[in-house]
Scaffold this motif. Structure first.
Motif: not given
Length: 360
Positions: A33-41
Protein backbone atom coordinates in the motif's frame (compact mmCIF):
# COMPACT_ATOMS: atom_id res chain seq x y z
CA UNK A 1 1.48 24.25 -31.73
CA UNK A 2 1.18 21.87 -28.80
CA UNK A 3 4.21 21.28 -26.63
CA UNK A 4 4.22 18.39 -24.20
CA UNK A 5 6.82 17.38 -21.68
CA UNK A 6 7.34 13.76 -20.69
CA UNK A 7 8.25 13.28 -17.06
CA UNK A 8 10.01 10.07 -16.18
CA UNK A 9 10.39 8.61 -12.74
CA UNK A 10 13.81 6.96 -12.88
CA UNK A 11 13.99 6.45 -9.14
CA UNK A 12 10.39 5.26 -8.93
CA UNK A 13 11.53 2.19 -10.87
CA UNK A 14 13.58 1.36 -7.79
CA UNK A 15 10.56 2.02 -5.60
CA UNK A 16 8.41 -0.24 -7.74
CA UNK A 17 11.14 -2.87 -7.94
CA UNK A 18 11.28 -3.09 -4.14
CA UNK A 19 7.53 -3.63 -3.96
CA UNK A 20 7.43 -6.07 -6.90
CA UNK A 21 10.33 -8.09 -5.48
CA UNK A 22 8.41 -8.45 -2.23
CA UNK A 23 5.38 -9.58 -4.21
CA UNK A 24 7.37 -12.13 -6.20
CA UNK A 25 8.89 -13.57 -3.02
CA UNK A 26 5.62 -15.30 -2.24
CA UNK A 27 2.82 -16.34 -4.51
CA UNK A 28 -0.30 -14.33 -3.95
CA UNK A 29 1.48 -11.81 -1.68
CA UNK A 30 -0.35 -8.50 -1.49
CA UNK A 31 1.17 -5.42 -3.14
CA UNK A 32 2.57 -2.66 -0.95
CA UNK A 33 0.00 0.00 0.00
CA UNK A 34 1.61 3.22 -1.24
CA UNK A 35 0.91 6.93 -0.82
CA UNK A 36 2.45 9.98 -2.47
CA UNK A 37 3.11 13.49 -1.20
CA UNK A 38 3.13 16.64 -3.35
CA UNK A 39 3.77 20.27 -2.45
CA UNK A 40 4.07 23.58 -4.27
CA UNK A 41 4.93 26.81 -2.47
CA UNK A 42 3.16 29.06 -5.00
CA UNK A 43 -0.40 29.08 -6.29
CA UNK A 44 0.72 29.79 -9.86
CA UNK A 45 -1.18 27.55 -12.26
CA UNK A 46 1.63 27.07 -14.76
CA UNK A 47 4.98 25.99 -13.36
CA UNK A 48 7.28 23.08 -13.80
CA UNK A 49 6.43 20.51 -11.16
CA UNK A 50 3.09 22.10 -10.30
CA UNK A 51 0.76 20.41 -7.86
CA UNK A 52 -1.58 18.89 -10.45
CA UNK A 53 1.34 17.60 -12.52
CA UNK A 54 2.94 15.98 -9.48
CA UNK A 55 -0.34 14.46 -8.37
CA UNK A 56 -1.20 13.05 -11.79
CA UNK A 57 2.33 11.71 -12.23
CA UNK A 58 2.27 9.64 -9.02
CA UNK A 59 -1.32 8.49 -9.52
CA UNK A 60 -0.45 7.15 -12.97
CA UNK A 61 2.83 5.61 -11.91
CA UNK A 62 1.58 3.76 -8.83
CA UNK A 63 -1.50 2.53 -10.67
CA UNK A 64 0.70 1.17 -13.48
CA UNK A 65 2.82 -1.02 -11.18
CA UNK A 66 1.29 -4.17 -9.66
CA UNK A 67 3.84 -4.10 -6.83
CA UNK A 68 2.17 -1.01 -5.38
CA UNK A 69 -1.41 -0.17 -4.52
CA UNK A 70 -2.37 3.50 -4.51
CA UNK A 71 -3.86 4.53 -1.16
CA UNK A 72 -3.97 8.32 -1.50
CA UNK A 73 -2.06 11.31 -2.87
CA UNK A 74 -1.57 13.97 -0.21
CA UNK A 75 -0.78 17.51 -1.25
CA UNK A 76 -0.26 21.04 0.12
CA UNK A 77 -0.69 23.99 -2.23
CA UNK A 78 0.78 27.42 -1.58
CA UNK A 79 2.64 26.18 1.50
CA UNK A 80 6.28 26.77 2.42
CA UNK A 81 8.39 23.69 3.01
CA UNK A 82 10.13 25.25 6.01
CA UNK A 83 7.35 24.84 8.58
CA UNK A 84 5.59 21.46 8.57
CA UNK A 85 3.13 22.49 11.30
CA UNK A 86 1.23 24.68 8.81
CA UNK A 87 1.00 21.94 6.17
CA UNK A 88 -2.35 20.31 6.91
CA UNK A 89 -2.05 17.54 4.33
CA UNK A 90 1.44 16.62 5.50
CA UNK A 91 0.19 16.35 9.06
CA UNK A 92 -2.76 14.22 7.93
CA UNK A 93 -0.35 11.95 6.03
CA UNK A 94 1.75 11.47 9.16
CA UNK A 95 -1.36 10.57 11.18
CA UNK A 96 -2.47 8.09 8.53
CA UNK A 97 1.00 6.55 8.50
CA UNK A 98 0.75 6.05 12.24
CA UNK A 99 -2.64 4.43 11.72
CA UNK A 100 -1.07 1.90 9.32
CA UNK A 101 -2.94 3.00 6.19
CA UNK A 102 0.16 2.58 3.98
CA UNK A 103 3.73 1.30 4.09
CA UNK A 104 5.39 3.38 1.38
CA UNK A 105 5.54 7.10 0.44
CA UNK A 106 6.74 8.48 -2.87
CA UNK A 107 7.66 12.16 -3.15
CA UNK A 108 9.38 14.31 -5.75
CA UNK A 109 12.38 15.54 -3.74
CA UNK A 110 13.77 16.27 -0.30
CA UNK A 111 12.83 19.96 -0.70
CA UNK A 112 9.21 19.02 -1.50
CA UNK A 113 9.10 16.87 1.63
CA UNK A 114 10.74 19.35 4.05
CA UNK A 115 13.24 22.21 3.71
CA UNK A 116 14.06 22.19 7.41
CA UNK A 117 16.74 19.59 8.17
CA UNK A 118 15.47 18.86 11.66
CA UNK A 119 11.89 18.36 10.46
CA UNK A 120 13.00 16.14 7.59
CA UNK A 121 15.09 13.77 9.71
CA UNK A 122 12.57 13.67 12.58
CA UNK A 123 9.69 12.81 10.24
CA UNK A 124 11.68 10.09 8.49
CA UNK A 125 12.58 8.50 11.83
CA UNK A 126 8.98 8.70 12.99
CA UNK A 127 7.84 7.02 9.76
CA UNK A 128 10.46 4.31 10.25
CA UNK A 129 8.94 3.64 13.67
CA UNK A 130 5.59 3.18 11.88
CA UNK A 131 7.23 0.79 9.42
CA UNK A 132 6.82 3.26 6.54
CA UNK A 133 9.60 3.94 4.03
CA UNK A 134 10.02 7.07 1.91
CA UNK A 135 11.39 7.34 -1.61
CA UNK A 136 12.72 10.66 -2.96
CA UNK A 137 12.52 10.58 -6.72
CA UNK A 138 14.89 13.39 -7.72
CA UNK A 139 17.71 12.30 -5.41
CA UNK A 140 17.04 8.56 -5.90
CA UNK A 141 17.17 8.08 -2.13
CA UNK A 142 15.27 5.35 -0.32
CA UNK A 143 14.96 5.19 3.47
CA UNK A 144 14.95 1.38 3.16
CA UNK A 145 18.70 1.76 2.51
CA UNK A 146 20.63 2.04 5.79
CA UNK A 147 23.05 4.51 4.20
CA UNK A 148 20.27 6.85 3.17
CA UNK A 149 19.89 8.73 6.48
CA UNK A 150 23.37 10.32 6.23
CA UNK A 151 22.76 11.28 2.61
CA UNK A 152 19.31 12.63 3.45
CA UNK A 153 20.77 14.77 6.25
CA UNK A 154 23.23 16.28 3.76
CA UNK A 155 20.51 16.85 1.15
CA UNK A 156 18.14 18.35 3.71
CA UNK A 157 20.88 20.74 4.85
CA UNK A 158 21.40 21.86 1.25
CA UNK A 159 17.66 22.35 0.81
CA UNK A 160 17.49 24.37 4.04
CA UNK A 161 20.36 26.64 2.98
CA UNK A 162 18.74 27.11 -0.43
CA UNK A 163 15.51 28.21 1.23
CA UNK A 164 17.41 30.58 3.54
CA UNK A 165 19.30 32.03 0.57
CA UNK A 166 16.05 32.68 -1.29
CA UNK A 167 14.59 34.41 1.78
CA UNK A 168 17.70 36.58 2.14
CA UNK A 169 17.57 37.55 -1.54
CA UNK A 170 13.91 38.51 -1.20
CA UNK A 171 14.72 40.58 1.90
CA UNK A 172 17.46 42.40 -0.04
CA UNK A 173 15.08 43.07 -2.93
CA UNK A 174 12.41 44.39 -0.55
CA UNK A 175 14.92 46.73 1.12
CA UNK A 176 15.97 48.17 -2.26
CA UNK A 177 12.34 48.75 -3.23
CA UNK A 178 11.61 50.44 0.10
CA UNK A 179 14.65 52.72 -0.31
CA UNK A 180 13.18 53.77 -3.68
CA UNK A 181 9.84 54.58 -2.05
CA UNK A 182 8.10 51.52 -3.52
CA UNK A 183 6.17 49.21 -1.14
CA UNK A 184 6.68 45.48 -1.58
CA UNK A 185 3.25 44.43 -0.35
CA UNK A 186 0.02 44.68 -2.30
CA UNK A 187 -2.34 47.49 -1.24
CA UNK A 188 -5.04 46.71 1.28
CA UNK A 189 -8.77 47.32 1.36
CA UNK A 190 -9.70 50.63 -0.26
CA UNK A 191 -6.87 50.62 -2.81
CA UNK A 192 -5.91 48.95 -6.06
CA UNK A 193 -2.44 48.46 -7.53
CA UNK A 194 -1.85 50.12 -10.92
CA UNK A 195 0.83 48.06 -12.64
CA UNK A 196 1.51 50.54 -15.44
CA UNK A 197 3.03 53.18 -13.15
CA UNK A 198 3.50 51.22 -9.89
CA UNK A 199 1.01 53.34 -7.96
CA UNK A 200 -1.93 52.77 -5.64
CA UNK A 201 -5.34 53.99 -6.78
CA UNK A 202 -8.24 54.65 -4.41
CA UNK A 203 -11.19 52.28 -4.90
CA UNK A 204 -14.01 54.76 -4.35
CA UNK A 205 -16.72 52.38 -3.16
CA UNK A 206 -14.42 50.76 -0.62
CA UNK A 207 -13.10 54.17 0.42
CA UNK A 208 -16.66 55.07 1.50
CA UNK A 209 -16.58 52.12 3.90
CA UNK A 210 -13.15 53.17 5.23
CA UNK A 211 -14.36 56.73 5.84
CA UNK A 212 -17.46 55.40 7.57
CA UNK A 213 -15.33 53.29 9.94
CA UNK A 214 -13.30 56.31 11.04
CA UNK A 215 -16.36 58.57 11.20
CA UNK A 216 -18.31 56.14 13.39
CA UNK A 217 -15.31 55.66 15.67
CA UNK A 218 -14.93 59.41 16.15
CA UNK A 219 -18.68 59.73 16.75
CA UNK A 220 -18.33 57.48 19.79
CA UNK A 221 -19.71 54.20 18.39
CA UNK A 222 -18.26 50.99 19.79
CA UNK A 223 -16.69 48.09 17.89
CA UNK A 224 -19.92 46.09 17.72
CA UNK A 225 -21.92 49.01 16.32
CA UNK A 226 -19.26 49.93 13.77
CA UNK A 227 -18.86 46.35 12.56
CA UNK A 228 -22.63 46.03 12.11
CA UNK A 229 -22.76 49.23 10.04
CA UNK A 230 -19.78 48.24 7.86
CA UNK A 231 -21.33 44.85 7.13
CA UNK A 232 -24.61 46.58 6.25
CA UNK A 233 -22.74 48.84 3.80
CA UNK A 234 -20.97 45.83 2.26
CA UNK A 235 -24.31 44.10 1.79
CA UNK A 236 -25.85 47.18 0.18
CA UNK A 237 -23.01 47.56 -2.32
CA UNK A 238 -22.89 43.82 -3.09
CA UNK A 239 -19.48 43.29 -1.48
CA UNK A 240 -18.32 39.93 -0.14
CA UNK A 241 -16.22 41.12 2.81
CA UNK A 242 -17.40 40.34 6.32
CA UNK A 243 -16.04 42.70 8.95
CA UNK A 244 -15.06 41.66 12.47
CA UNK A 245 -13.56 43.42 15.48
CA UNK A 246 -10.05 42.32 14.49
CA UNK A 247 -10.30 43.48 10.87
CA UNK A 248 -11.84 46.76 12.02
CA UNK A 249 -8.98 47.38 14.48
CA UNK A 250 -6.45 46.60 11.74
CA UNK A 251 -8.12 49.15 9.45
CA UNK A 252 -8.24 51.90 12.08
CA UNK A 253 -4.56 51.35 12.98
CA UNK A 254 -3.29 51.16 9.38
CA UNK A 255 -1.39 54.34 8.54
CA UNK A 256 -1.74 53.70 4.79
CA UNK A 257 -5.19 55.37 4.90
CA UNK A 258 -3.45 58.72 5.47
CA UNK A 259 -1.49 58.33 2.21
CA UNK A 260 1.73 57.34 3.99
CA UNK A 261 3.34 53.91 4.22
CA UNK A 262 5.41 52.20 6.93
CA UNK A 263 7.50 49.18 5.91
CA UNK A 264 8.53 46.10 7.88
CA UNK A 265 5.86 46.11 10.56
CA UNK A 266 6.83 42.48 11.04
CA UNK A 267 9.98 40.49 10.33
CA UNK A 268 10.78 36.83 9.69
CA UNK A 269 13.22 34.63 11.56
CA UNK A 270 14.41 31.12 10.73
CA UNK A 271 15.00 28.60 13.48
CA UNK A 272 15.23 24.83 13.74
CA UNK A 273 11.48 24.89 14.39
CA UNK A 274 10.88 26.68 11.08
CA UNK A 275 9.87 30.11 9.83
CA UNK A 276 8.46 32.57 12.38
CA UNK A 277 6.87 35.99 11.78
CA UNK A 278 7.32 38.43 14.65
CA UNK A 279 6.34 42.03 15.43
CA UNK A 280 9.14 44.43 14.52
CA UNK A 281 10.21 46.37 17.62
CA UNK A 282 13.41 47.75 16.15
CA UNK A 283 15.03 44.47 15.12
CA UNK A 284 14.73 45.30 11.39
CA UNK A 285 15.25 48.64 9.65
CA UNK A 286 12.02 50.41 8.71
CA UNK A 287 11.25 52.96 5.99
CA UNK A 288 8.56 55.62 6.30
CA UNK A 289 7.29 56.60 2.83
CA UNK A 290 5.45 59.89 3.18
CA UNK A 291 2.81 60.84 0.62
CA UNK A 292 3.17 57.59 -1.29
CA UNK A 293 -0.46 57.57 -2.45
CA UNK A 294 -3.74 59.43 -2.10
CA UNK A 295 -5.03 59.35 1.45
CA UNK A 296 -8.61 58.49 2.41
CA UNK A 297 -8.61 60.21 5.83
CA UNK A 298 -6.53 63.00 7.34
CA UNK A 299 -3.60 62.39 9.66
CA UNK A 300 -5.52 64.11 12.48
CA UNK A 301 -8.49 61.74 12.17
CA UNK A 302 -6.18 58.72 11.99
CA UNK A 303 -4.34 59.78 15.16
CA UNK A 304 -7.58 60.46 17.02
CA UNK A 305 -8.82 56.96 16.14
CA UNK A 306 -5.54 55.58 17.48
CA UNK A 307 -6.07 57.44 20.75
CA UNK A 308 -9.60 56.02 21.06
CA UNK A 309 -8.23 52.51 20.59
CA UNK A 310 -5.38 53.12 23.06
CA UNK A 311 -7.78 54.38 25.74
CA UNK A 312 -10.20 51.48 25.01
CA UNK A 313 -13.04 53.89 24.27
CA UNK A 314 -14.28 51.75 21.38
CA UNK A 315 -14.82 48.68 23.54
CA UNK A 316 -18.43 47.57 23.85
CA UNK A 317 -18.36 47.57 27.65
CA UNK A 318 -16.52 50.85 28.26
CA UNK A 319 -16.93 52.13 31.79
CA UNK A 320 -19.02 55.17 32.71
CA UNK A 321 -18.65 57.88 33.81
CA UNK A 322 -15.69 58.84 31.60
CA UNK A 323 -12.57 60.48 32.91
CA UNK A 324 -11.98 64.15 32.09
CA UNK A 325 -9.23 63.28 29.59
CA UNK A 326 -11.62 60.88 27.83
CA UNK A 327 -14.35 63.53 27.59
CA UNK A 328 -11.87 66.03 26.14
CA UNK A 329 -10.73 63.44 23.58
CA UNK A 330 -14.32 62.74 22.51
CA UNK A 331 -14.92 66.47 22.12
CA UNK A 332 -11.89 66.74 19.82
CA UNK A 333 -13.24 63.79 17.85
CA UNK A 334 -16.64 65.43 17.35
CA UNK A 335 -14.98 68.57 15.99
CA UNK A 336 -12.63 66.62 13.68
CA UNK A 337 -15.32 64.35 12.25
CA UNK A 338 -16.74 67.28 10.27
CA UNK A 339 -13.64 67.06 8.05
CA UNK A 340 -15.00 63.88 6.53
CA UNK A 341 -17.69 65.92 4.72
CA UNK A 342 -20.61 63.64 5.45
CA UNK A 343 -22.74 63.21 2.38
CA UNK A 344 -26.36 62.23 1.97
CA UNK A 345 -26.92 58.57 1.14
CA UNK A 346 -27.54 57.73 -2.50
CA UNK A 347 -30.98 56.64 -3.67
CA UNK A 348 -29.71 53.05 -3.93
CA UNK A 349 -28.37 53.08 -0.36
CA UNK A 350 -31.55 54.66 0.98
CA UNK A 351 -33.64 51.97 -0.72
CA UNK A 352 -31.39 49.22 0.66
CA UNK A 353 -31.68 50.63 4.20
CA UNK A 354 -35.48 50.89 3.87
CA UNK A 355 -35.72 47.26 2.74
CA UNK A 356 -33.63 46.12 5.71
CA UNK A 357 -35.84 48.06 8.12
CA UNK A 358 -38.96 46.41 6.63
CA UNK A 359 -37.38 42.95 7.06
CA UNK A 360 -36.82 43.70 10.76
Amino acid sequence: MNITKTITCQGCDTAAKTAETAQAAGAGAESVPTAAYCRVSTDADMQDGSFEMQKRHFENYISAHPGMTLVEVYGDQGRSGRCIEKREEFQRMMRDAGAGKFKRILTKSVSRFARNMGDCVRCIRKLQEYGVSVYFEREALDTVDEKSELILSIMATIAEEESRSIAENLAWTRKKRYAQGRPWEHPGYGYRYVKEDNTWRVEREEAKVVKAAFRLALEGKNYTEIVAELNRMEECRGGSRRWSRNTLRYLLKNICYTGDYMTNKTYTTFTEQGRRVRKNSGQVEQFFIEGHHEGIVSREIFELAGELIGRKLLCTGKKMPLEETDRLLLERCRKAVRQLNDRRPSAEESLCRAEQEEEK
